[in-house]
Design a protein around this motif. Structure first.
Motif, PDB file in Angstrom:
ATOM      1  N   GLN A  79       7.800   9.132   8.337  1.00 34.30           N
ATOM      2  CA  GLN A  79       7.547   9.740   7.030  1.00 34.30           C
ATOM      3  C   GLN A  79       6.992   8.692   6.079  1.00 34.30           C
ATOM      4  O   GLN A  79       7.302   7.513   6.208  1.00 34.30           O
ATOM      5  N   THR A  80       6.193   9.142   5.120  1.00 32.93           N
ATOM      6  CA  THR A  80       5.668   8.278   4.067  1.00 32.93           C
ATOM      7  C   THR A  80       6.033   8.889   2.720  1.00 32.93           C
ATOM      8  O   THR A  80       5.926  10.096   2.537  1.00 32.93           O
ATOM      9  N   TYR A  81       6.450   8.039   1.797  1.00 36.43           N
ATOM     10  CA  TYR A  81       6.897   8.477   0.469  1.00 36.43           C
ATOM     11  C   TYR A  81       6.144   7.730  -0.620  1.00 36.43           C
ATOM     12  O   TYR A  81       5.667   6.624  -0.411  1.00 36.43           O
ATOM     13  N   THR A  82       6.116   8.338  -1.794  1.00 36.14           N
ATOM     14  CA  THR A  82       5.690   7.637  -2.999  1.00 36.14           C
ATOM     15  C   THR A  82       6.895   7.438  -3.917  1.00 36.14           C
ATOM     16  O   THR A  82       6.835   6.655  -4.844  1.00 36.14           O
ATOM     17  N   ASP A  83       7.970   8.133  -3.635  1.00 42.88           N
ATOM     18  CA  ASP A  83       9.200   8.070  -4.426  1.00 42.88           C
ATOM     19  C   ASP A  83      10.261   7.313  -3.626  1.00 42.88           C
ATOM     20  O   ASP A  83      10.732   7.797  -2.588  1.00 42.88           O
ATOM     21  N   ALA A  84      10.646   6.142  -4.098  1.00 42.64           N
ATOM     22  CA  ALA A  84      11.609   5.297  -3.385  1.00 42.64           C
ATOM     23  C   ALA A  84      12.961   5.981  -3.234  1.00 42.64           C
ATOM     24  O   ALA A  84      13.633   5.805  -2.214  1.00 42.64           O
ATOM     25  N   ILE A  85      13.360   6.771  -4.207  1.00 43.47           N
ATOM     26  CA  ILE A  85      14.670   7.429  -4.147  1.00 43.47           C
ATOM     27  C   ILE A  85      14.710   8.437  -3.005  1.00 43.47           C
ATOM     28  O   ILE A  85      15.678   8.494  -2.255  1.00 43.47           O
TER      29      ILE A  85
ATOM     30  N   LYS B 291       5.651  -0.692   0.504  1.00 46.36           N
ATOM     31  CA  LYS B 291       4.345  -1.308   0.283  1.00 46.36           C
ATOM     32  C   LYS B 291       3.861  -1.063  -1.152  1.00 46.36           C
ATOM     33  O   LYS B 291       2.684  -1.203  -1.432  1.00 46.36           O
ATOM     34  N   GLN B 292       4.799  -0.689  -2.031  1.00 46.68           N
ATOM     35  CA  GLN B 292       4.429  -0.437  -3.416  1.00 46.68           C
ATOM     36  C   GLN B 292       4.220  -1.737  -4.176  1.00 46.68           C
ATOM     37  O   GLN B 292       4.895  -2.734  -3.918  1.00 46.68           O
TER      38      GLN B 292
ATOM     39  N   SER C 149       4.903  -4.123  -7.023  1.00 45.35           N
ATOM     40  CA  SER C 149       6.160  -4.303  -7.744  1.00 45.35           C
ATOM     41  C   SER C 149       6.031  -4.139  -9.254  1.00 45.35           C
ATOM     42  O   SER C 149       6.995  -3.826  -9.928  1.00 45.35           O
ATOM     43  N   SER C 150       4.852  -4.334  -9.794  1.00 45.63           N
ATOM     44  CA  SER C 150       4.664  -4.221 -11.239  1.00 45.63           C
ATOM     45  C   SER C 150       4.349  -2.796 -11.687  1.00 45.63           C
ATOM     46  O   SER C 150       4.871  -2.315 -12.687  1.00 45.63           O
ATOM     47  N   PHE C 151       3.497  -2.126 -10.937  1.00 40.70           N
ATOM     48  CA  PHE C 151       3.013  -0.817 -11.365  1.00 40.70           C
ATOM     49  C   PHE C 151       3.574   0.339 -10.549  1.00 40.70           C
ATOM     50  O   PHE C 151       3.306   1.498 -10.855  1.00 40.70           O
ATOM     51  N   MET C 152       4.330   0.055  -9.511  1.00 40.59           N
ATOM     52  CA  MET C 152       5.012   1.056  -8.690  1.00 40.59           C
ATOM     53  C   MET C 152       4.074   2.122  -8.130  1.00 40.59           C
ATOM     54  O   MET C 152       4.377   3.300  -8.134  1.00 40.59           O
TER      55      MET C 152
END
Length: 72
Positions: free
Chosen positions: A9-15, A36-37, A39-42
Motif C-alpha cells: 500500500q502507498t499513503y499520503t497520510d502518515a496516520i 519518503k515524504q 520533512s519540511s513540507f510533508m
C-alpha cells in the motif's frame, strides 16, 4: 528493503499508514513503513511493506478494515 518484502500500500497520510501497520501487527503480520515524504513540507509518499508470504492475508485485512483509500 530486504529481499522478500513487497509493497502492499502507498499513503499520503502518515496516520493512516500507521493505523494499517498497527492493525497488521496486532494480527501477527510484521509490517514496515518507508516514509519518503519531505520533512519540511510533508508531501510525498509513504509505502507499507509486508513479507511476501503474508501479502494475501495483509491485503485482505486492509480491505476488510476499510482503510485502503490511497493508491497501491
Amino acid at each position: 528493503m530486504e529481499k522478500g518484502w513487497i509493497k502492499i500500500q502507498t499513503y499520503t497520510d502518515a496516520i493512516r499508514g500507521e493505523m494499517d501497520k498497527q492493525m497488521l501487527a496486532e494480527s501477527g503480520i510484521p509490517a514496515v513503513l518507508l516514509n519518503k515524504q519531505d520533512s519540511s513540507f510533508m508531501f510525498g509518499k509513504i509505502d507499507l511493506f509486508v513479507n511476501e508470504k503474508d501479502f494475501e492475508l495483509a491485503q485482505r485485512l486492509i480491505q476488510e478494515n476499510g482503510t485502503e483509500k490511497d493508491e497501491n
